[in-house]
Write a protein that holds these residues in place. Structure first.
Motif, PDB file in Angstrom:
ATOM      1  N   ASN A  47       0.848  -1.192   0.000  1.00 14.41           N
ATOM      2  CA  ASN A  47       0.000   0.000   0.000  1.00 14.41           C
ATOM      3  C   ASN A  47       0.885   1.245   0.000  1.00 14.41           C
ATOM      4  N   THR A  49       0.274   4.253   0.338  1.00 14.66           N
ATOM      5  CA  THR A  49      -0.094   5.293   1.301  1.00 14.66           C
ATOM      6  C   THR A  49       0.039   4.830   2.746  1.00 14.66           C
ATOM      7  N   SER A  54       5.685   4.956   4.053  1.00 19.38           N
ATOM      8  CA  SER A  54       6.189   6.300   4.358  1.00 19.38           C
ATOM      9  C   SER A  54       7.498   6.245   5.139  1.00 19.38           C
TER      10      SER A  54
END
Length: 323
Positions: A47, A49, A54
């Motif tokens: 994923n 996001t 991150s």
């Protein structure tokens, strides 16, 4: 203490020593490798996001200063070492020792043939810089001047043509022109740049300096080709970055910036994050610092083994496919 005895205390120059700079590179490298050896294998990476993704991206950015700093210190080392041969032998020894830990940590196998650890790149860099330094000190010797002037105009553009073709041949690009146009464009642009650079050095400095540059360009191209063929870490981009840093060896900031620019253009746009090294290099005081030389050499294979063991304990065996 006798009244006639004087105590002399060495006053340390403010700033960061070579050992401090290397320690910063180690921390940067560790963060980068935690991302590439551990986080990239976690399910959350699918994923884009996700928090995992991150954190992974942040770690990879924080890791970008490591290689330019090592290259920076490689140039520093070749300028001050008393024995380039021993320097190269040390790199060779740790390249051999580090190969299995490197393959295990990043590819889950002790024999991964498509990517070699960074010590091989640094070894090639030492050999190239040794040749550069010898040319600076002794000149080009009995090599015919005309030959030295002609060869870079053939070898360097030919390498640029081959490198571009080798890079693009396995990629599908939505480009309005055939890829062969890109190959020839790379060769022609490189020829123009080499001609301009040699002419500039000849006009601004001397024929001797221009001839040394010609020899340096030949050596750099051959070394870069070896790095590409052997698939060392950063490949030819790393070699060319080291060569650029040597060109700016008299100015610390120019040196680290030149390496970062080359890596960004020839390796991957993420390398622009190497600018994070500039504040540390700007504080470099050119002192050796505490004697921890072998700590920095040994840390590389040691931390790779630890990361491999962590990945194995966590059951993470997916081969990384993104950077």
């Amino acid at each position: 203490m006798s009244p006639n005895t004087t105590s002399v205390r060495k006053i340390q120059t403010p700033g960061l020593t070579a050992q401090d700079i290397k320690l910063i590179a180690i921390i940067s490298m560790l963060l980068d490798h935690i991302g590439y050896a551990i986080l990239i294998r976690l399910p959350g990476m699918a994923n884009l996001t996700s928090a995992t993704n991150s954190v992974y991206s942040i770690l990879r950015c924080l890791g970008r200063p490591a290689f330019p700093i090592y290259c920076f210190m490689l140039v520093e080392g070749i300028m001050h070492t008393r024995s380039p041969l021993k320097y190269a032998a040390r790199m060779l020894g740790f390249a051999i020792v580090s190969e299995i830990p490197f393959d295990l940590a990043f590819y889950g196998t002790p024999l991964w043939k498509d990517h070699q650890n960074v010590y091989w790149t640094l070894l090639l860099g030492v050999l190239m810089l040794w040749a550069f330094k010898t040319l600076d000190e002794k000149g080009t010797g009995p090599v015919p001047k005309l030959l030295l002037k002609i060869l870079p105009l053939i070898i360097v553009p030919a390498y640029a043509f081959w490198r571009t073709r080798n890079t693009l041949i396995h990629k599908s690009l939505s480009f309005p022109l055939p890829q062969v146009v890109l190959y020839w464009a790379a060769g022609v642009i490189t020829l123009i740049v080499v001609l301009a650079l040699i002419n500039y050095i000849y006009r601004e400095y001397s024929e001797r300096t221009a001839l040394i540059l010609c020899a340096d360009l030949i050596i750099m191209s051959v070394t870069a080709l070896i790095a590409d063929l052997c698939k060392t870490d950063y490949r030819s981009a790393g070699i060319i970055a080291i060569a650029a840093m040597y060109m700016f060896k008299k100015n610390d900031i120019d040196r680290i910036i030149s390496g970062g620019v080359v890596l960004t253009l020839l390796s991957h746009p993420i390398e622009i994050a190497s600018v994070l090294a500039i504040p540390f290099i700007s504080r470099y005081n050119h002192e050796r610092g505490r004697g921890m030389k072998y700590l920095f050499y040994l840390f590389y294979p040691a931390h790779l083994i630890i990361l491999y063991l962590i990945a194995r304990l966590l059951g993470l065996w997916v081969v990384p496919e993104v950077i």
